[in-house]
Motif scaffolding. Structure first.
Motif, PDB file in Angstrom:
ATOM      1  N   LEU A 136       0.810  -1.209   0.000  1.00 17.40           N
ATOM      2  CA  LEU A 136       0.000   0.000   0.000  1.00 17.40           C
ATOM      3  C   LEU A 136       0.849   1.268   0.000  1.00 17.40           C
ATOM      4  CD1 LEU A 136      -2.908  -1.002   2.416  1.00 17.40           C
ATOM      5  CD2 LEU A 136      -3.018  -0.650  -0.032  1.00 17.40           C
ATOM      6  N   ALA A 518      -9.984  -2.661   8.937  1.00 17.45           N
ATOM      7  CA  ALA A 518     -10.169  -2.773   7.489  1.00 17.45           C
ATOM      8  C   ALA A 518     -11.630  -3.061   7.196  1.00 17.45           C
ATOM      9  CB  ALA A 518      -9.295  -3.889   6.932  1.00 17.45           C
ATOM     10  N   PHE A 519     -12.204  -2.309   6.278  1.00 19.68           N
ATOM     11  CA  PHE A 519     -13.583  -2.548   5.843  1.00 19.68           C
ATOM     12  C   PHE A 519     -14.534  -2.618   7.036  1.00 19.68           C
ATOM     13  CE2 PHE A 519     -12.064  -3.419   1.647  1.00 19.68           C
ATOM     14  CZ  PHE A 519     -10.893  -4.140   1.791  1.00 19.68           C
ATOM     15  N   ALA A 520     -14.493  -1.623   7.902  1.00 23.21           N
ATOM     16  CA  ALA A 520     -15.316  -1.686   9.109  1.00 23.21           C
ATOM     17  C   ALA A 520     -15.918  -0.330   9.440  1.00 23.21           C
ATOM     18  CB  ALA A 520     -14.481  -2.197  10.276  1.00 23.21           C
ATOM     19  N   GLY A 521     -16.936  -0.343  10.258  1.00 23.33           N
ATOM     20  CA  GLY A 521     -17.530   0.893  10.763  1.00 23.33           C
ATOM     21  C   GLY A 521     -18.584   1.461   9.833  1.00 23.33           C
ATOM     22  N   ASP A 522     -19.389   2.400  10.369  1.00 20.96           N
ATOM     23  CA  ASP A 522     -20.442   3.028   9.577  1.00 20.96           C
ATOM     24  C   ASP A 522     -20.246   4.529   9.434  1.00 20.96           C
ATOM     25  OD1 ASP A 522     -22.601   0.933  11.446  1.00 20.96           O
ATOM     26  OD2 ASP A 522     -21.934   0.628   9.375  1.00 20.96           O
ATOM     27  N   ARG A 543      -8.102   1.140   6.782  1.00 21.70           N
ATOM     28  CA  ARG A 543      -8.276   1.136   5.331  1.00 21.70           C
ATOM     29  C   ARG A 543      -9.712   0.820   4.976  1.00 21.70           C
ATOM     30  NH1 ARG A 543      -5.853  -3.671   1.946  1.00 21.70           N
ATOM     31  NH2 ARG A 543      -7.496  -2.852   0.612  1.00 21.70           N
ATOM     32  N   ASP A 544     -10.166   1.440   3.889  1.00 22.20           N
ATOM     33  CA  ASP A 544     -11.484   1.116   3.355  1.00 22.20           C
ATOM     34  C   ASP A 544     -12.586   1.176   4.397  1.00 22.20           C
ATOM     35  OD1 ASP A 544      -9.348  -0.688   1.617  1.00 22.20           O
ATOM     36  OD2 ASP A 544     -11.001   0.142   0.425  1.00 22.20           O
ATOM     37  N   SER A 545     -12.617   2.248   5.160  1.00 18.52           N
ATOM     38  CA  SER A 545     -13.666   2.423   6.166  1.00 18.52           C
ATOM     39  C   SER A 545     -14.209   3.838   6.061  1.00 18.52           C
ATOM     40  CB  SER A 545     -13.085   2.165   7.561  1.00 18.52           C
ATOM     41  OG  SER A 545     -12.569   0.844   7.637  1.00 18.52           O
ATOM     42  N   PRO A 546     -15.497   4.038   6.353  1.00 23.45           N
ATOM     43  CA  PRO A 546     -16.143   5.332   6.079  1.00 23.45           C
ATOM     44  C   PRO A 546     -15.899   6.386   7.150  1.00 23.45           C
ATOM     45  CG  PRO A 546     -17.743   3.792   6.938  1.00 23.45           C
ATOM     46  CD  PRO A 546     -16.450   3.017   6.838  1.00 23.45           C
ATOM     47  N   SER A 569      -8.200   4.844   1.505  1.00 22.55           N
ATOM     48  CA  SER A 569      -9.534   4.561   0.970  1.00 22.55           C
ATOM     49  C   SER A 569     -10.617   4.819   1.995  1.00 22.55           C
ATOM     50  CB  SER A 569      -9.625   3.112   0.471  1.00 22.55           C
ATOM     51  OG  SER A 569      -8.628   2.865  -0.481  1.00 22.55           O
ATOM     52  N   CYS A 570     -10.453   5.906   2.732  1.00 21.24           N
ATOM     53  CA  CYS A 570     -11.493   6.323   3.665  1.00 21.24           C
ATOM     54  C   CYS A 570     -12.158   7.579   3.102  1.00 21.24           C
ATOM     55  CB  CYS A 570     -10.872   6.581   5.041  1.00 21.24           C
ATOM     56  SG  CYS A 570     -10.159   5.091   5.784  1.00 21.24           S
ATOM     57  N   GLU A 594      -2.013   8.142  -6.032  1.00 17.37           N
ATOM     58  CA  GLU A 594      -2.016   6.925  -6.855  1.00 17.37           C
ATOM     59  C   GLU A 594      -0.734   6.784  -7.639  1.00 17.37           C
ATOM     60  OE1 GLU A 594      -4.903   4.437  -6.168  1.00 17.37           O
ATOM     61  OE2 GLU A 594      -3.889   4.271  -8.080  1.00 17.37           O
ATOM     62  N   LYS A 610     -11.470  13.244  -2.235  1.00 17.23           N
ATOM     63  CA  LYS A 610     -11.069  12.313  -1.174  1.00 17.23           C
ATOM     64  C   LYS A 610      -9.611  11.931  -1.333  1.00 17.23           C
ATOM     65  CE  LYS A 610     -15.489  10.329  -0.106  1.00 17.23           C
ATOM     66  NZ  LYS A 610     -16.368   9.186  -0.278  1.00 17.23           N
ATOM     67  N   ASP A 612      -6.534   9.554  -1.201  1.00 15.42           N
ATOM     68  CA  ASP A 612      -6.308   8.136  -1.413  1.00 15.42           C
ATOM     69  C   ASP A 612      -5.649   7.471  -0.212  1.00 15.42           C
ATOM     70  OD1 ASP A 612      -4.338   6.160  -3.574  1.00 15.42           O
ATOM     71  OD2 ASP A 612      -6.485   6.014  -3.192  1.00 15.42           O
TER      72      ASP A 612
ATOM     73  N   LYS B  35      -7.872  -2.228  -8.455  1.00 12.74           N
ATOM     74  CA  LYS B  35      -8.374  -1.850  -7.146  1.00 12.74           C
ATOM     75  C   LYS B  35      -9.892  -1.912  -7.119  1.00 12.74           C
ATOM     76  CE  LYS B  35      -8.202   1.927  -3.916  1.00 12.74           C
ATOM     77  NZ  LYS B  35      -7.710   3.249  -3.680  1.00 12.74           N
ATOM     78  N   CYS B  38     -14.108  -1.088  -2.415  1.00 13.64           N
ATOM     79  CA  CYS B  38     -15.012  -1.712  -1.460  1.00 13.64           C
ATOM     80  C   CYS B  38     -15.417  -0.743  -0.380  1.00 13.64           C
ATOM     81  CB  CYS B  38     -14.299  -2.897  -0.792  1.00 13.64           C
ATOM     82  SG  CYS B  38     -14.961  -4.463  -1.325  1.00 13.64           S
ATOM     83  N   GLY B  39     -14.465   0.050   0.002  1.00 16.21           N
ATOM     84  CA  GLY B  39     -14.695   0.935   1.134  1.00 16.21           C
ATOM     85  C   GLY B  39     -15.834   1.893   0.906  1.00 16.21           C
ATOM     86  N   LYS B  40     -15.981   2.317  -0.322  1.00 14.66           N
ATOM     87  CA  LYS B  40     -16.990   3.325  -0.582  1.00 14.66           C
ATOM     88  C   LYS B  40     -18.385   2.771  -0.384  1.00 14.66           C
ATOM     89  CE  LYS B  40     -13.737   6.063  -2.200  1.00 14.66           C
ATOM     90  NZ  LYS B  40     -12.509   5.651  -1.633  1.00 14.66           N
ATOM     91  N   ASN B  42     -19.577   0.810   1.769  1.00 16.10           N
ATOM     92  CA  ASN B  42     -19.492   0.054   3.005  1.00 16.10           C
ATOM     93  C   ASN B  42     -20.718   0.135   3.900  1.00 16.10           C
ATOM     94  OD1 ASN B  42     -17.498  -1.669   3.360  1.00 16.10           O
ATOM     95  ND2 ASN B  42     -16.248  -0.396   4.674  1.00 16.10           N
ATOM     96  N   LYS B  43     -21.734   0.818   3.462  1.00 15.07           N
ATOM     97  CA  LYS B  43     -22.964   0.843   4.268  1.00 15.07           C
ATOM     98  C   LYS B  43     -23.548  -0.552   4.184  1.00 15.07           C
ATOM     99  CE  LYS B  43     -21.961   5.088   4.299  1.00 15.07           C
ATOM    100  NZ  LYS B  43     -21.048   5.512   5.345  1.00 15.07           N
ATOM    101  N   ARG B  44     -23.887  -1.085   5.295  1.00 14.05           N
ATOM    102  CA  ARG B  44     -24.148  -2.528   5.228  1.00 14.05           C
ATOM    103  C   ARG B  44     -25.434  -3.006   5.851  1.00 14.05           C
ATOM    104  NH1 ARG B  44     -20.378  -1.018   7.498  1.00 14.05           N
ATOM    105  NH2 ARG B  44     -19.223  -1.825   5.779  1.00 14.05           N
ATOM    106  N   ILE B  70      -6.354  -4.594  -3.561  1.00 16.56           N
ATOM    107  CA  ILE B  70      -4.955  -4.298  -3.246  1.00 16.56           C
ATOM    108  C   ILE B  70      -4.661  -4.596  -1.795  1.00 16.56           C
ATOM    109  CG2 ILE B  70      -3.367  -2.386  -2.792  1.00 16.56           C
ATOM    110  CD1 ILE B  70      -3.911  -1.177  -5.277  1.00 16.56           C
ATOM    111  N   TRP B  72      -4.813  -7.131   0.022  1.00 19.64           N
ATOM    112  CA  TRP B  72      -5.693  -7.983   0.822  1.00 19.64           C
ATOM    113  C   TRP B  72      -5.646  -9.404   0.282  1.00 19.64           C
ATOM    114  CZ3 TRP B  72      -7.804  -6.689   5.279  1.00 19.64           C
ATOM    115  CH2 TRP B  72      -8.701  -7.589   5.842  1.00 19.64           C
TER     116      TRP B  72
END
Lengths: 634, 191
Positions: A136, A518-522, A543-546, A569-570, A594, A610, A612, B35, B38-40, B42-44, B70, B72
């Motif tokens: 990353l 990673a990939f968590a939270g609202d 990473r990848d969380s809002p 990626s937030c 990037e 946003k 990166d 890439k 996924c993060g975008k 993420n509302k689930r 990427i 992962w």
């Protein structure tokens, strides 16, 4: 303030001695005070020392005596605490400080380091952020060791040990290192890159007193096996040699001669290119080995080779740690049976081809195992065997064998294996577990079975995967872990998670120092719960969380108490980052783009863009000047 | 045996791009560069959105190469590369390079990954072009023949085949040329 362990000669560890008397005893009992005394240790809080004004009493002693006492304190944190007690202690401490740990090489400059600790002998430096391990962070991001070696050399620091992690090391740096420090003894490189075996040749040739050369998982350009030839015949002081990560051929005769003339060699880890017969010869001339890393043995040995190997292994009665095995034919593994009950550390996590059954057959005899690293090909059943056999297990790492999820994998591990381990291995305190599914019930059980976790890292391979039985989020499961494990210092979460899990973490994880998300939270609330709740947080990587600007900017002072924050990626925007950089000038706020083109190509006004990748860290030396064009420091 | 497919350039470019894990290669996991955002999304908790997210990860039915996220799963590149090397070796993704021989009317192509060492490669070349390459000496190069195998490396330099370890050769070789006759002397070959 920290705690210190003082080894004080006491006959009875259960005696509750008043801290003051203890400390006084420490000062007055003379030369034996500071030598390790294994029969007993007693804890003295520094606070107690302060309250008793001991430090003022101690100032009547000559500096050398005080230095001697400080020398017995090994922990960096305690040394830092000592230096804060008073000006005179600060002065004494800095002049006798031998070992320094710098968790972020950009937090301070080499010049300032040397200015404060002129008598430095051992330096540990870390460079790139942790997520660099997962591609990353661009290769050219930074973390160059050369300026450090250069500065240390010019200041004529008596450097003896250098330990680097995730740094860029060049052959020139290694050459300079090898020529600048006459007493250099130990080089440990972990996950570094940028050098070749030519650099290793300089180290071998020029470091007359080299004891340790430990290369762990580095990317090294392998030019030839000749670097081993560069150790002079007069080099007989090696205690540790690890070149497992070298990918090329190895000069076997040079290696064998080196090992033969190194009677103090305790740790030897060879690379894949060392065949079985060479290994046999190496073990035969180094039966004193404690730590062995073997090569790659995909072919079954013939009877004679096997017999020789077995004989050599039997002589290695001191062997406690075994690793390597980038491929291992089952028969080869069985050759190690004679010593398996002595093993405390076993790493079979690179042996991708071997079937779980063979792994299990071997591990079940390793009754004294404390640390085990394996692949998920061991399966839940295999873990059940581990749970019943390895009662001393403290650390377990289960890595994924199928990294691209190509097979519908029945040979992976699930919550069943984890629960079994927690039930059988009550001493477990560290776990890294890659699995394909998890449940809250399992995590709750694990937390109840093992409340002593200090490191709990769970990686469910599929992002956002819920409890596979109830389809709910895994908030409750992780909540149970943080609530039960009061000493938890490191946590990695995965699977389907809402803001609630972060509420739990903020509430209960009082000792948490490092958190990976990673990939968590609202919503921003999730991140805020963590920032507000975890008082001891040092490293946060997301990473990848809002999570966005509101969370980022809510408590800017918090980042001064932390080493670093990573967000990729937030939802944080350029505007938010700029604002942060403005409000917190003691932070370096780095935006990693990037690719080079992006740089500042995007509109200056488009602060709603946003970001990166964001990496921020506290520093006392301001913006660094070695950032590549893909990095913008605000 | 040598593989000499008539492969178009696109295929070969792909083949070399997917080269992973050997010394000298710069970029690691190329396929991870695709890439997935996924993060975008993420509302689930709603089943439909979960399915949507799931489609970027594992799917129920077998499908063509899934796009990778990427970085992962979070496994060190070192570890990934060490597995990938093995996978490549067993799956034969191939690394095709052009081979030219001085005086021959057209070029050939061979897959370097089918060979494990120089001897195999040499025999294959000798067979393909009907010549003999002589014996390799570390200092003097090839002796006993008019022909010398050379290769162009990543830096664009022409090197003598056999000087560097096999794996390093495979990762840095861009094309092969079998030189003949007078040009050969320049490489310090004794004949």
């Amino acid at each position: 303030m920290g705690w210190a362990f003082y080894n004080v000669p006491c006959s009875d560890t259960n005696t509750s001695l008043h801290p003051f008397s203890l400390a006084k005893g420490l000062v007055t009992s003379g030369r034996n005070t500071c030598t390790p005394y294994h029969s007993s240790t007693v804890k003295i809080p520094f606070v107690a020392i302060l309250r008793t004004n001991l430090h003022q009493e101690m100032n009547y002693f000559p500096d050398e005596v005080i230095e001697h006492i400080f020398d017995s304190i090994a922990s960096h944190r305690d040394r830092n605490s000592i230096s804060l007690v008073s000006k005179s202690w600060h002065k004494i401490e800095r002049c006798c400080r031998r070992r320094v740990f710098i968790g972020n090489c950009y937090a301070i400059s080499p010049e300032r380091l040397i200015g404060r600790f002129p008598c430095l002998k051992s330096l540990t430096l870390k460079g790139k952020p942790h997520f660099a391990d997962f591609n990353l962070v661009p290769h050219e991001w930074g973390g160059f060791v050369h300026p450090w070696i250069d500065a240390l050399a010019r200041a004529r620091v008596g450097l003896e040990e250098l330990r680097l992690k995730r740094m860029v090391v060049s052959d020139e740096s290694l050459e300079l290192l090898s020529r600048s420090f006459a007493n250099f003894k130990s080089l440990v490189l972990v996950s570094c890159e940028g050098f070749t075996t030519d650099g290793l040749a300089s180290i071998a040739a020029n470091c007359r007193h080299l004891r340790e050369l430990d290369l762990q998982e580095n990317e090294i350009d392998d030019h030839r096996g000749q670097w081993l030839n560069c150790f002079p015949d007069s080099c007989t002081t090696l205690t540790s040699l690890n070149f497992a990560c070298l990918k090329g051929e190895t000069n076997l005769s040079a290696l064998e001669r080196l090992v033969a003339r190194s009677p103090s060699l305790k740790s030897l880890k060879v690379n894949r290119a060392v065949p079985l017969d060479a290994l046999t010869r190496l073990m035969s001339c180094a039966p004193q080995l404690v730590d062995l890393g073997v090569g790659s043995y995909e072919n079954e040995p013939d009877t004679e080779s096997f017999a020789k190997l077995l004989a050599a292994i039997k002589k290695c009665t001191s062997l406690r740690s075994l690793s390597g095995f980038s491929e291992v034919a089952p028969l080869c593994l069985t050759a190690f049976y004679p010593i398996c009950q002595n093993l405390t550390y076993l790493n079979l996590s690179y042996a991708a081809e071997i079937h779980g059954n063979h792994l299990v057959k071997f591990i079940q005899f390793c009754k004294r195992l404390q640390r085990l690293w394996i692949l998920d090909s061991i399966g839940d059943k295999g873990l059940e065997v581990v749970a019943s056999a390895c009662k001393e297990l403290q650390e377990l790492r289960v890595f994924p064998s199928d990294l691209h999820d190509e097979e519908d994998n029945n040979a992976a591990v699930t919550e069943v294996g984890l629960v079994a381990i927690s039930a059988g291995c009550r001493k477990l305190h560290s776990i890294l577990y890659f699995c394909k599914q998890m449940t809250n019930a399992a995590l709750i059980t694990v937390a109840k079975n093992c409340p002593n976790f200090i490191r709990f890292r769970l990686c469910i391979l599929e992002p956002n995967k819920p409890d596979h039985v109830t389809s709910q989020s895994l908030d409750e499961g992780f909540g149970a872990v943080v609530q039960a494990c009061k000493g938890l210092r490191r946590l990695s979460v995965s699977g389907l998670l809402t803001d609630k899990v972060f509420l739990y973490i903020g509430m209960y994880a009082e000792q948490l120092e490092m958190l990976s998300i990673a990939f968590a939270g609202d919503t921003d609330k999730g991140m805020l719960y963590v920032l507000n709740g975890c008082k001891k947080l040092r490293k946060l990587e997301i990473r990848d969380s809002p999570f966005g600007n509101a969370a980022l900017l809510a408590d800017v002072d918090k980042y001064e108490t932390m080493r670093s924050l990573w967000m990729s990626s937030c939802d944080v925007t350029l505007g938010g980052c700029k604002r942060l950089a403005r409000d917190a000038p003691w932070l370096n706020v780095e935006i990693i783009n990037e690719n080079e083109d992006n740089g500042m190509e995007r509109n200056e006004e488009d602060e709603r863009e946003k970001v990166d990748r964001l990496y921020l860290y506290r520093t006392v030396v301001g913006t660094r000047n070695d950032a590549p064009s893909c990095v913008t420091i605000l | 045996m040598e593989k000499v497919g008539v492969c178009d350039d696109f295929v070969n470019l792909k083949a070399t791009e997917l080269r992973l894990g050997l010394p000298g290669t710069e970029d690691g996991c190329e396929e991870e560069k695709e890439k997935i955002t996924c993060g975008k999304s993420n509302k689930r908790a709603l089943p439909e959105t979960e399915k949507e997210i799931e489609s970027t990860g594992k799917t129920e039915t077998a499908s063509p190469p899934k796009a990778q996220i990427i970085g992962w799963p979070p496994v060190r590149s070192y570890r990934k590369n060490s597995f990938q090397t093995k996978k490549n070796e067993s799956e034969g993704q191939g690394m095709y390079v052009k081979v030219s021989m001085d005086g021959a009317p057209y070029l050939r192509k061979i897959d370097l990954t089918v060979y494990k060492q120089y001897l195999e490669l040499m025999k294959s070349l000798e067979n393909m072009f009907k010549f003999s390459v002589g014996e390799y000496f570390e200092r003097e190069g090839y002796k006993g023949s008019d022909f010398v195998p050379t290769y162009e490396d990543k830096d664009g330099d022409w090197m003598l085949v056999g000087d560097v370890p096999w794996e390093m050769f495979v990762s840095s070789c861009k094309r092969l040329r079998i030189m003949k006759g007078s040009e050969v002397k320049g490489l310090g070959c004794g004949v």
